[in-house]
Design a protein around this motif. Structure first.
Motif, PDB file in Angstrom:
ATOM      1  N   THR A 147      -5.790 -13.543  -1.274  1.00 31.98           N
ATOM      2  CA  THR A 147      -5.318 -12.383  -0.497  1.00 31.98           C
ATOM      3  C   THR A 147      -4.900 -12.819   0.906  1.00 31.98           C
ATOM      4  N   PRO A 148      -3.891 -12.163   1.496  1.00 32.44           N
ATOM      5  CA  PRO A 148      -3.043 -11.166   0.861  1.00 32.44           C
ATOM      6  C   PRO A 148      -1.980 -11.828  -0.015  1.00 32.44           C
ATOM      7  N   SER A 149      -1.644 -11.166  -1.135  1.00 34.07           N
ATOM      8  CA  SER A 149      -0.559 -11.621  -2.012  1.00 34.07           C
ATOM      9  C   SER A 149       0.426 -10.477  -2.192  1.00 34.07           C
ATOM     10  N   PHE A 150       1.697 -10.826  -2.355  1.00 29.84           N
ATOM     11  CA  PHE A 150       2.727  -9.809  -2.617  1.00 29.84           C
ATOM     12  C   PHE A 150       2.948  -9.769  -4.124  1.00 29.84           C
ATOM     13  N   VAL A 151       2.674  -8.617  -4.721  1.00 27.72           N
ATOM     14  CA  VAL A 151       2.640  -8.502  -6.184  1.00 27.72           C
ATOM     15  C   VAL A 151       3.780  -7.611  -6.670  1.00 27.72           C
ATOM     16  N   VAL A 152       4.518  -8.114  -7.653  1.00 26.54           N
ATOM     17  CA  VAL A 152       5.616  -7.342  -8.258  1.00 26.54           C
ATOM     18  C   VAL A 152       5.208  -6.985  -9.687  1.00 26.54           C
ATOM     19  N   ASP A 153       5.227  -5.699 -10.000  1.00 28.16           N
ATOM     20  CA  ASP A 153       4.954  -5.240 -11.368  1.00 28.16           C
ATOM     21  C   ASP A 153       6.276  -5.310 -12.147  1.00 28.16           C
ATOM     22  N   LEU A 154       6.361  -6.279 -13.068  1.00 26.50           N
ATOM     23  CA  LEU A 154       7.631  -6.555 -13.745  1.00 26.50           C
ATOM     24  C   LEU A 154       8.152  -5.348 -14.519  1.00 26.50           C
ATOM     25  N   ALA A 155       7.254  -4.644 -15.211  1.00 26.95           N
ATOM     26  CA  ALA A 155       7.707  -3.506 -16.034  1.00 26.95           C
ATOM     27  C   ALA A 155       8.318  -2.412 -15.153  1.00 26.95           C
ATOM     28  N   VAL A 156       7.699  -2.140 -14.011  1.00 27.57           N
ATOM     29  CA  VAL A 156       8.222  -1.082 -13.130  1.00 27.57           C
ATOM     30  C   VAL A 156       9.535  -1.547 -12.486  1.00 27.57           C
ATOM     31  N   VAL A 213       0.635  -4.932  -2.053  1.00 25.28           N
ATOM     32  CA  VAL A 213       0.029  -6.075  -1.372  1.00 25.28           C
ATOM     33  C   VAL A 213      -1.448  -6.094  -1.774  1.00 25.28           C
ATOM     34  N   LEU A 214      -1.839  -7.187  -2.427  1.00 29.80           N
ATOM     35  CA  LEU A 214      -3.253  -7.327  -2.810  1.00 29.80           C
ATOM     36  C   LEU A 214      -4.019  -7.791  -1.572  1.00 29.80           C
ATOM     37  N   ALA A 215      -5.005  -6.980  -1.160  1.00 28.99           N
ATOM     38  CA  ALA A 215      -5.736  -7.270   0.074  1.00 28.99           C
ATOM     39  C   ALA A 215      -7.213  -7.456  -0.229  1.00 28.99           C
ATOM     40  N   GLY A 216      -7.856  -8.318   0.541  1.00 30.07           N
ATOM     41  CA  GLY A 216      -9.292  -8.568   0.357  1.00 30.07           C
ATOM     42  C   GLY A 216     -10.115  -7.715   1.316  1.00 30.07           C
ATOM     43  N   ILE A 217     -11.220  -7.189   0.814  1.00 27.40           N
ATOM     44  CA  ILE A 217     -12.096  -6.379   1.677  1.00 27.40           C
ATOM     45  C   ILE A 217     -12.969  -7.321   2.502  1.00 27.40           C
ATOM     46  N   ILE A 218     -12.887  -7.172   3.830  1.00 30.84           N
ATOM     47  CA  ILE A 218     -13.632  -8.081   4.723  1.00 30.84           C
ATOM     48  C   ILE A 218     -14.614  -7.332   5.629  1.00 30.84           C
ATOM     49  N   GLY A 219     -14.679  -6.018   5.513  1.00 27.78           N
ATOM     50  CA  GLY A 219     -15.640  -5.269   6.330  1.00 27.78           C
ATOM     51  C   GLY A 219     -15.821  -3.858   5.790  1.00 27.78           C
ATOM     52  N   GLY A 254     -15.605  -8.752  -0.247  1.00 24.41           N
ATOM     53  CA  GLY A 254     -15.222  -9.700  -1.297  1.00 24.41           C
ATOM     54  C   GLY A 254     -14.393  -9.039  -2.384  1.00 24.41           C
ATOM     55  N   GLY A 255     -14.444  -7.695  -2.431  1.00 20.63           N
ATOM     56  CA  GLY A 255     -13.603  -6.981  -3.410  1.00 20.63           C
ATOM     57  C   GLY A 255     -12.135  -6.999  -2.974  1.00 20.63           C
ATOM     58  N   LYS A 256     -11.270  -6.462  -3.806  1.00 26.67           N
ATOM     59  CA  LYS A 256      -9.830  -6.459  -3.505  1.00 26.67           C
ATOM     60  C   LYS A 256      -9.234  -5.084  -3.790  1.00 26.67           C
ATOM     61  N   VAL A 257      -8.230  -4.709  -2.997  1.00 31.19           N
ATOM     62  CA  VAL A 257      -7.516  -3.446  -3.250  1.00 31.19           C
ATOM     63  C   VAL A 257      -6.017  -3.722  -3.184  1.00 31.19           C
ATOM     64  N   SER A 258      -5.251  -2.927  -3.930  1.00 32.41           N
ATOM     65  CA  SER A 258      -3.783  -3.048  -3.893  1.00 32.41           C
ATOM     66  C   SER A 258      -3.234  -1.950  -2.997  1.00 32.41           C
ATOM     67  N   ILE A 259      -2.364  -2.351  -2.062  1.00 31.94           N
ATOM     68  CA  ILE A 259      -1.813  -1.385  -1.102  1.00 31.94           C
ATOM     69  C   ILE A 259      -0.306  -1.262  -1.315  1.00 31.94           C
ATOM     70  N   ILE A 260       0.161  -0.010  -1.428  1.00 33.07           N
ATOM     71  CA  ILE A 260       1.612   0.233  -1.502  1.00 33.07           C
ATOM     72  C   ILE A 260       2.132   0.269  -0.061  1.00 33.07           C
ATOM     73  N   PRO A 261       3.040  -0.627   0.295  1.00 31.04           N
ATOM     74  CA  PRO A 261       3.519  -0.638   1.689  1.00 31.04           C
ATOM     75  C   PRO A 261       4.466   0.516   1.980  1.00 31.04           C
ATOM     76  N   ASN A 262       4.575   0.862   3.273  1.00 28.14           N
ATOM     77  CA  ASN A 262       5.541   1.896   3.671  1.00 28.14           C
ATOM     78  C   ASN A 262       6.963   1.465   3.349  1.00 28.14           C
ATOM     79  N   HIS A 263       7.282   0.212   3.683  1.00 25.93           N
ATOM     80  CA  HIS A 263       8.670  -0.260   3.571  1.00 25.93           C
ATOM     81  C   HIS A 263       8.680  -1.583   2.805  1.00 25.93           C
TER      82      HIS A 263
END
Ligand SMILES: Cc1ncc(COP(=O)(O)O)c(C=O)c1O
Length: 368
Positions: free
Chosen positions: A8-17, A257-263, A330-339
């Motif tokens: 994390t952070p990684s930029f993730v593309v969902d191929l099907a969508v 954007v796959l983000a790691g939880i740090i707090g 240590g967990g991870k969440v996926s965030i949809i960016p504004n732009h």
């Protein structure tokens, strides 16, 4: 590798969508009877551009680095859709010599002198799109204006310049609040270039291309009579801005954007993640529709949003008390960016995911 194993952070593309969005815009262009010239600035990758183009293999770019990159991938028909800076003309000439059918954007008569001098020096010819301002107010000539007419006539009579057409971008569609507002802007966008082209043709100046394009207007336009092509870009990915203004639904967002939880801060009702402005950008999104400042939302949990952002930190909260049992450091969440275009531009590579598995890594072109 599984999605949750990515760093994390990684930029993730969902191929099907992504593929669904690409197919959707191809069908829109077919239904509207225009050529689709996708703007590749959104993703800047060969893999996506080659999926987007059809037999005409025409694209739009926002940098000459993109033009060079896509020419190498075999795409010749390119509009460089930013007004030309004369300092770039040597590079434009090299692209033309290398086989690009490159069209450049002009909206001021003084540029024509420089183009003629450079064309003579390089023994080349420049194809020009005259930029029209359909209401965005960023660049362009007033639709059907005398300056537009004078410039078109001068290009038409010049030995080493050629008029490819007229072009506009309805960036003000982003200020709309719903589909009906976007439809009205799409019609304004269409009329601005169709009427400009008609004025030139009536004066005997050929104006082959009539080019419009933004993702909101491409999705909602009812009629593109007189237009020859559209140039949406963002639609390949879509994002929170587009779903907020009604261009797409949240499920159409192909990137996150796959983000790691740090707090974790129950006392402030906040979670801290390692995706800050250098992963999500600081684009404020559709501020005209928001009650709270938002830099992105958690995928599948629109009630969770990024409320505050610094270089490498993002603070996630909700208007309701967060369920702190559901989150751990240590967990991870996926965030949809504004732009999507700006967030994508912050990453050196994209992780392409299908069925929860990382299938490919795509490398975009960077720089100018
Ligand atoms: C000149 C031009 N054409 C087309 C587009 C594509 O519009 P969108 O990003 O809404 O798809 C843009 C985007 O900024 C643009 O500047």
């Amino acid at each position: 590798m599984e999605l949750h194993e990515l760093p994390t952070p990684s930029f993730v593309v969902d191929l099907a969508v992504l593929e669904r969005n690409i197919a959707f815009m191809k069908s829109r262009a077919r239904a509207l009877g225009v050529n689709l010239r996708p703007h590749t600035k959104t993703h800047k990758t060969r893999e996506i551009a080659l999926r987007q183009v059809d037999a005409t293999r025409s694209i739009t770019v926002s940098t000459l680095a993109e033009a060079e990159f896509f020419l190498e991938a075999g795409i010749r028909d390119i509009i460089y859709a930013v007004p030309i800076h004369p300092g770039r003309l040597d590079r434009v000439s090299r692209l033309i010599s290398a086989g690009a059918d490159l069209k450049i954007l002009v909206d001021h008569p003084s540029v024509l002198n420089m183009l003629e001098l450079k064309a003579a020096e390089k023994r080349t010819a420049f194809k020009i799109m005259l930029k029209i301002d359909s209401g965005y107010g960023r660049a362009g000539l007033p639709p059907g204006s005398d300056t537009l007419y004078d410039m078109a006539l001068r290009i038409h009579r010049s030995g080493n310049l050629g008029l490819a057409g007229v072009l506009t971008h309805a960036g003000h569609s982003y200020q709309c609040t719903d589909a009906s507002g976007i439809r009205a802007v799409a019609e304004e966008e269409r009329l601005s270039v169709v009427r400009s082209a008609e004025r030139l043709r009536m004066a005997g100046v050929p104006c082959p291309m009539v080019s419009v394009g933004s993702s909101p207007t491409a999705v909602h336009a009812e009629n593109l009579a007189g237009v020859t092509e559209m140039r949406p870009g963002c639609y390949a990915f879509f994002d929170k801005f587009q779903s907020d203004i009604g261009t797409c639904s949240p499920d159409d967002c192909a990137v996150s954007v796959l983000a790691g939880i740090i707090g974790i801060y129950p006392e402030r009702n906040r979670i801290l993640v390692d995706a800050g402005a250098l992963a999500l950008s600081k684009d404020p999104g559709a501020v005209h529709l928001q009650q709270e400042k938002t830099y992105g939302t958690v995928k599948g949990r629109p009630d969770l949003y990024v409320a505050s952002i610094s270089q490498e930190h993002g603070q996630i909260t909700s208007s309701r008390p967060l369920d702190f049992n559901a989150f751990r450091i240590g967990g991870k969440v996926s965030i949809i960016p504004n732009h999507c275009c700006l967030a994508a531009a912050l990453f050196p590579e994209y992780q392409v995911v299908e069925g929860g598995l990382v299938k490919e890594t795509w490398k975009p072109v960077r720089g100018w």
